[in-house]
Design an enzyme around this catalytic site. Structure first.
Site: not given
Ligand code: 4NP
Length: 154
Positions: A10, A13, A15-17, A125
């Site tokens: 993602c 790294n 949340c989703r992954s 997201d």
């Molecule tokens: P992820 O979510 O891609 O599912 O881990 C996010 C985590 C952090 C951020 C964006 C999306 N960020 O902008 O810090």
């Protein structure tokens, strides 16, 4: 046959992954499937950090402990080390395509391509959303995890 090696990708790294990694670890263990499993982010914002507390809580509520996972960034070598590189959305896909070596055996694909009826769709997201968005994420990644285990176990 080569042992399968699955990398979930993602943006951050956190949340989703890592949730996809936790869901897939649980499903693979239930099926007795021997597989290498990891996750990574296309960005370096959260390298070395544990998953977001909201992601950890939802995973825990569904029986998966992801507290020990730590963020790392996707690297070109991953397309040589992993048989599957599964990304969450179209931005991840574009970022992964930008670094995949032309000679690497593995190409990135959307995770939800594994779920009948969801081909071409993104795992949204949840980072700027609420608790219910993380439940939706779990729903998406666990469906894909079950589909992938069924495919690899066949
Ligand atoms: P992820 O979510 O891609 O599912 O881990 C996010 C985590 C952090 C951020 C964006 C999306 N960020 O902008 O810090």
């Amino acid at each position: 046959m080569t042992r399968p090696a699955v990398l979930f990708v993602c943006l951050g790294n956190i949340c989703r992954s890592p949730m996809a990694e936790g869901a897939f670890r649980a499903e693979a263990a239930r099926a007795g499937l021997e597989v290498t499993i990891d996750s990574a982010g296309t960005a370096a914002y959260h390298v070395g950090e544990p998953p977001d507390p909201r992601a950890q809580a939802v995973a825990r509520a569904h029986g998966a402990d992801i507290a020990d996972l730590r963020g790392r960034q996707l690297v070109a070598e991953d397309f040589h080390r992993f048989t599957h590189v599964l990304v969450m959305d179209h931005a991840n896909l574009a970022d992964a395509h930008a670094i995949v070596p032309p000679c690497a055996p593995t190409r990135p694909t959307l995770l939800l391509d594994l779920v009948p009826g969801r081909e071409g769709a993104a795992v949204a997201d949840p980072y700027y959303g609420g608790e219910e968005h993380f439940e939706d994420t779990w729903d998406d990644v666990s469906r894909a995890a079950r589909a992938l285990v069924a495919e690899l176990a066949a």
